[in-house]
Write a protein that holds these residues in place. Structure first.
Motif, PDB file in Angstrom:
ATOM      1  N   GLY A 127       0.324  -4.785   0.722  1.00  6.47           N
ATOM      2  CA  GLY A 127      -0.852  -4.735  -0.151  1.00  6.47           C
ATOM      3  C   GLY A 127      -0.595  -5.351  -1.516  1.00  6.47           C
TER       4      GLY A 127
ATOM      5  N   ALA B 118       0.868  -1.172   0.000  1.00  6.78           N
ATOM      6  CA  ALA B 118       0.000   0.000   0.000  1.00  6.78           C
ATOM      7  C   ALA B 118       0.906   1.224   0.000  1.00  6.78           C
ATOM      8  CB  ALA B 118      -0.878  -0.004   1.240  1.00  6.78           C
TER       9      ALA B 118
ATOM     10  N   LYS C  60       2.904   6.326   2.465  1.00  7.58           N
ATOM     11  CA  LYS C  60       2.880   7.782   2.665  1.00  7.58           C
ATOM     12  C   LYS C  60       1.440   8.294   2.637  1.00  7.58           C
ATOM     13  CE  LYS C  60       7.366   7.950   0.359  1.00  7.58           C
ATOM     14  NZ  LYS C  60       8.015   8.096  -0.955  1.00  7.58           N
TER      15      LYS C  60
HETATM   16  N1  CO8 Z   1       4.551   3.163  -0.132  1.00  9.58           N
HETATM   17  C1  CO8 Z   1       4.965   4.350  -0.608  1.00  9.58           C
HETATM   18  N2  CO8 Z   1       6.121   4.530  -1.271  1.00  9.58           N
HETATM   19  C2  CO8 Z   1       6.885   3.451  -1.470  1.00  9.58           C
HETATM   20  C3  CO8 Z   1       6.525   2.174  -1.018  1.00  9.58           C
HETATM   21  C4  CO8 Z   1       5.288   2.049  -0.322  1.00  9.58           C
HETATM   22  N3  CO8 Z   1       4.853   0.858   0.124  1.00  9.58           N
HETATM   23  N4  CO8 Z   1       7.486   1.301  -1.366  1.00  9.58           N
HETATM   24  C5  CO8 Z   1       8.417   2.007  -2.018  1.00  9.58           C
HETATM   25  N5  CO8 Z   1       8.060   3.311  -2.091  1.00  9.58           N
HETATM   26  C6  CO8 Z   1       8.809   4.408  -2.707  1.00  9.58           C
HETATM   27  C7  CO8 Z   1       9.981   4.809  -1.848  1.00  9.58           C
HETATM   28  O1  CO8 Z   1       9.547   5.672  -0.820  1.00  9.58           O
HETATM   29  C8  CO8 Z   1      10.875   5.483  -2.863  1.00  9.58           C
HETATM   30  O2  CO8 Z   1      10.368   6.789  -3.106  1.00  9.58           O
HETATM   31  P1  CO8 Z   1      11.387   8.059  -3.175  1.00  9.58           P
HETATM   32  O3  CO8 Z   1      12.226   7.769  -4.389  1.00  9.58           O
HETATM   33  O4  CO8 Z   1      10.461   9.205  -3.340  1.00  9.58           O
HETATM   34  O5  CO8 Z   1      12.148   8.041  -1.906  1.00  9.58           O
HETATM   35  C9  CO8 Z   1      10.631   4.668  -4.128  1.00  9.58           C
HETATM   36  O6  CO8 Z   1       9.400   4.004  -3.917  1.00  9.58           O
HETATM   37  C10 CO8 Z   1      11.703   3.632  -4.363  1.00  9.58           C
HETATM   38  O7  CO8 Z   1      11.817   2.826  -3.187  1.00  9.58           O
HETATM   39  P2  CO8 Z   1      13.215   2.489  -2.481  1.00  9.58           P
HETATM   40  O8  CO8 Z   1      14.179   3.611  -2.701  1.00  9.58           O
HETATM   41  O9  CO8 Z   1      12.928   2.091  -1.084  1.00  9.58           O
HETATM   42  O10 CO8 Z   1      13.662   1.231  -3.361  1.00  9.58           O
HETATM   43  P3  CO8 Z   1      14.626   0.032  -2.905  1.00  9.58           P
HETATM   44  O11 CO8 Z   1      14.852  -0.747  -4.129  1.00  9.58           O
HETATM   45  O12 CO8 Z   1      15.780   0.562  -2.138  1.00  9.58           O
HETATM   46  O13 CO8 Z   1      13.759  -0.832  -1.835  1.00  9.58           O
HETATM   47  C11 CO8 Z   1      11.791  -2.002  -1.051  1.00  9.58           C
HETATM   48  C12 CO8 Z   1      12.635  -1.545  -2.258  1.00  9.58           C
HETATM   49  C13 CO8 Z   1      12.573  -3.001  -0.215  1.00  9.58           C
HETATM   50  C14 CO8 Z   1      10.536  -2.666  -1.594  1.00  9.58           C
HETATM   51  C15 CO8 Z   1      11.417  -0.799  -0.183  1.00  9.58           C
HETATM   52  O14 CO8 Z   1      10.901   0.229  -1.004  1.00  9.58           O
HETATM   53  C16 CO8 Z   1      10.393  -1.089   0.883  1.00  9.58           C
HETATM   54  O15 CO8 Z   1      10.701  -1.676   1.909  1.00  9.58           O
HETATM   55  N6  CO8 Z   1       9.126  -0.642   0.673  1.00  9.58           N
HETATM   56  C17 CO8 Z   1       8.041  -0.791   1.615  1.00  9.58           C
HETATM   57  C18 CO8 Z   1       7.578  -2.223   1.682  1.00  9.58           C
HETATM   58  C19 CO8 Z   1       6.448  -2.322   2.660  1.00  9.58           C
HETATM   59  O16 CO8 Z   1       6.593  -2.131   3.856  1.00  9.58           O
HETATM   60  N7  CO8 Z   1       5.275  -2.674   2.163  1.00  9.58           N
HETATM   61  C20 CO8 Z   1       4.127  -2.865   2.981  1.00  9.58           C
HETATM   62  C21 CO8 Z   1       3.384  -1.615   3.070  1.00  9.58           C
HETATM   63  S1  CO8 Z   1       2.059  -1.732   4.260  1.00  9.58           S
HETATM   64  C22 CO8 Z   1       0.788  -2.319   3.414  1.00  9.58           C
HETATM   65  O17 CO8 Z   1       0.864  -2.658   2.271  1.00  9.58           O
HETATM   66  C23 CO8 Z   1      -0.496  -2.407   4.152  1.00  9.58           C
HETATM   67  C24 CO8 Z   1      -1.614  -3.032   3.321  1.00  9.58           C
HETATM   68  C25 CO8 Z   1      -2.844  -3.171   4.139  1.00  9.58           C
HETATM   69  C26 CO8 Z   1      -3.375  -1.818   4.395  1.00  9.58           C
HETATM   70  C27 CO8 Z   1      -3.943  -1.702   5.756  1.00  9.58           C
HETATM   71  C28 CO8 Z   1      -4.255  -0.231   6.028  1.00  9.58           C
HETATM   72  C29 CO8 Z   1      -5.086   0.022   7.220  1.00  9.58           C
END
Ligand code: CO8
Length: 265
Positions: free
Chosen positions: A115, A69, A72
């Protein structure tokens, strides 16, 4: 019928009967925003009403299916529980996925976290590339999977591994995902989308009412229906196929050693 282009998903029809919906927010690793999920819902509603579409493929890009999801946006838009209730947080996401009852195949390359993993789990078939990674890291953000992950992961992989993945938040690679039943096949990255399209094309070539009956029967079992109820439900749907022209045609074609010509009726 065609749809006007959308910002966050790209639609293509690479084979007869197949709609490919590509998530298209590469700079955010396809993080699922409300706007993206709205576009996905529009695409799936289109697939539902377009008789030419027999199956849908949902995919991302080589690096990310969807990294979760949009954390941010979630953090910005929801101050507290009351806010989630008031804004019916995630309700539009469920509505989007429910917009079509046609078979959905997830072609997963790269990250499928949070998500994104739940989106794959909400599809009927998951085909993974060798570089696919799955995970439910929500607890590391102080929340829990909210888009079906707690309910669907246990069905996909059983309790112990579901608990392992959800409680530790660890990542699972494609080979483990295949071994544990989350994924139906693992293929090289460049074969992932083509294989999904071929599978969708094979489904689309069949009789759509019998495909729908089969999917309803499997979905009923997936919903943890007691075995005897499930067997009864399956038998009733099996009877339903005997009213289909396509069932008559399919069996006649087999007996006459020719290819069936289905009319979706
Ligand atoms: N949300 C928003 N932005 C994201 C997300 C995300 N989930 N994942 C990546 N991005 C963005 C980063 O912020 C970054 O943006 P910017 O360039 O502006 O800084 C860009 O994408 C590239 O990401 P990275 O620089 O982090 O790329 P890497 O290759 O270094 O890392 C990863 C890749 C490992 C996937 C890393 O981005 C990461 O850990 N992302 C988050 C993964 C995560 O925690 N996902 C679960 C999210 S929670 C969820 O999905 C809940 C669902 C149920 C909803 C319930 C709500 C009540």
């Amino acid at each position: 019928s065609s749809l006007s282009p959308m910002e966050h998903v790209t639609l293509t029809t690479p084979a007869a009967g197949v709609l490919v919906v590509e998530l298209n927010r590469p700079k955010a690793l396809n993080a699922l925003s409300d706007a993206l999920m709205k576009d996905l819902g529009v695409a799936l509603a289109h697939a539902q009403q377009d008789q030419a579409v027999g199956a849908v493929v949902i995919t991302g890009n080589d690096k990310a299916f969807a990294a979760g999801a949009d954390v941010k946006e979630l953090a910005r838009e929801h101050a507290n529980r009351e806010d989630c209730v008031k804004k019916a947080c995630l309700k539009t996401w469920y509505d989007a996925m429910g917009a079509t009852s046609k078979p959905k195949i997830a072609a997963v390359r790269g990250y499928a976290f949070g998500g994104g993993c739940e989106l794959a789990l909400a599809c009927d078939i998951v085909i993974a590339a060798e570089n696919a990674q799955f995970g439910l890291p929500e607890l590391s953000l102080g929340t829990i999977p909210g888009f079906g992950g707690t309910q669907r992961m246990i069905r996909a992989v059983g309790k112990s591994k579901a608990m392992d993945l959800i409680l530790t938040g660890r990542r699972m690679k494609a080979d483990e995902a295949e071994r544990s039943g989350l994924v139906s096949r693992v293929v090289p990255v460049e074969r992932c989308l083509p294989e999904a399209v071929e599978a969708a094309q094979a489904i689309a070539a069949l009789s759509s009412p019998s495909v729908a009956l089969a999917k309803r029967a499997v979905d009923a079992a997936d919903a943890f229906v007691a075995l005897d109820e499930g067997l009864e439900f399956e038998r009733q749907l099996f009877y339903d196929t005997f009213d289909l022209d396509d069932r008559r045609e399919g069996m006649a074609a087999f007996c006459e050693k020719r290819k069936a010509a289905f009319t979706d009726s």
